[in-house]
Design an enzyme around this catalytic site. Structure first.
Site, short mmCIF file in Angstrom:
data_model
loop_
_atom_site.label_atom_id
_atom_site.label_comp_id
_atom_site.label_asym_id
_atom_site.label_seq_id
_atom_site.Cartn_x
_atom_site.Cartn_y
_atom_site.Cartn_z
N ARG A 103 16.90 36.57 68.73
CA ARG A 103 18.16 36.81 68.02
C ARG A 103 18.15 36.23 66.62
NH1 ARG A 103 20.48 40.32 66.63
NH2 ARG A 103 20.22 41.06 68.77
N LYS A 138 28.38 36.31 44.69
CA LYS A 138 29.20 36.56 45.88
C LYS A 138 28.28 36.69 47.09
CE LYS A 138 32.81 38.79 43.15
NZ LYS A 138 33.53 40.04 42.83
N LYS A 170 34.70 33.40 31.81
CA LYS A 170 35.57 34.41 32.41
C LYS A 170 37.00 34.26 31.91
CE LYS A 170 34.62 35.56 36.69
NZ LYS A 170 33.96 36.87 36.49
N GLU A 200 33.05 37.44 29.55
CA GLU A 200 33.72 38.58 30.19
C GLU A 200 34.86 39.06 29.30
OE1 GLU A 200 35.04 38.76 34.60
OE2 GLU A 200 36.83 38.18 33.47
N ASP A 221 34.33 44.27 31.93
CA ASP A 221 34.93 44.25 33.25
C ASP A 221 35.96 45.36 33.45
OD1 ASP A 221 35.28 43.04 35.82
OD2 ASP A 221 37.16 42.19 35.11
#
Length: 282
Positions: A103, A138, A170, A200, A221
């Protein structure tokens, strides 16, 4: 495609922890009760659907950490396209070791092959353009290095690995700094000359301000394709252009046609479905 394997010293803690989680306090009580200790066996890792292979080193390590005498013979290399029913690898050795590690080996192999497979789908979708497909931060906590490796196995490339290897300014950074210019100036004053700076931007006005201040890359973006094309024209080679937001295999070709250098996609790592692979008794 040249794909450099990750060092074993990076992989072993991941696999060891996964095995310890599965073994718990008493080990594999099912296998130990049913399978004779002296029994030797062979099993096949087979694809149950088409895709791209990634994660064989982790699968092999799972078997060998349980029993060092287990042998894994690779039939389909990392990064190779496979069809349903293809033999990926065979494993031979003590039957208890094969079943106990099964597994954990499949969890890594199916997950990473899934990431490689969806990456290849998007890479193929933009093959008529120059844009490169890249992943983001992410990622699953603890698995970033191997998930980003899987993106490379699928023909994609990696964005920054962490907060420490590049500056990405950002919207919240801009708001707290009081604007794009002060944010860039503070970043440049704080970081050494070897660190690249990306900003960004959401509008062409923000893009012009970033370019006037001087940056290495701009993250465009959630812009429309028409705006992206205008943005690429404004940049005119002065910085790397990266498109982000609402990218799918269907929308990627039109985004790539705007002339952007990179297309970044978070779901390659955070939402890729597994590639169904089974370990079958021969």
């Amino acid at each position: 495609m040249s794909l450099t394997p990750l060092p074993k010293i990076m992989l072993e803690p991941l696999v060891r922890n996964a095995l310890l989680e599965d073994l718990g306090r008493a080990g594999d009580i099912t296998t130990d009760a049913i399978v004779p200790a002296e029994l030797q066996d062979s099993m096949h890792l087979r694809a149950r659907q088409p895709g791209v292979v990634a994660g064989l080193d982790l699968a092999a390590l799972a078997f060998r950490l349980i029993d060092p005498s287990v042998k894994l013979k690779v039939e389909r290399a990392e990064g190779q396209q496979i069809a349903a029913g293809d033999l990926i690898a065979s494993v031979t050795g003590p039957a208890r070791g094969l079943l106990t590690a099964e597994r954990t080996a499949l969890n890594f192999l199916c997950h990473l092959s899934g990431i490689a497979s969806v990456t290849r789908t998007v890479v193929d979708a933009v093959r008529d353009h120059e844009a490169q497909i890249v992943c983001t931060r992410k990622t699953t906590p603890g698995l970033r290095a191997v998930e980003k490796y899987a993106v490379r196995a699928g023909g994609g490339a990696n964005h920054r690995f962490g907060l420490d290897d590049a500056v990405l300014i950002k919207d919240n950074h801009i708001a707290m700094a009081g604007g794009i210019r002060p944010a860039i100036e503070r970043a440049r004053a704080h970081c050494g000359h070897m660190v690249k700076i990306e900003v960004e931007v959401d509008t062409l006005d923000q893009l012009e301000e970033a370019l006037a201040t001087g940056v290495d890359a701009v993250l465009l973006d959630n812009m429309s394709n028409e705006t992206l094309k205008r943005a690429v024209g404004l940049v005119d080679g002065r910085a790397i252009t990266e498109a982000s937001g609402r990218v799918t295999p269907e929308t990627a070709p039109e985004i790539a046609a705007t002339g952007v250098d990179l297309i970044s996609i978070g779901w390659l790592t955070h939402s890729a479905p597994i590639l169904d692979i089974g370990l079958d008794h021969v």
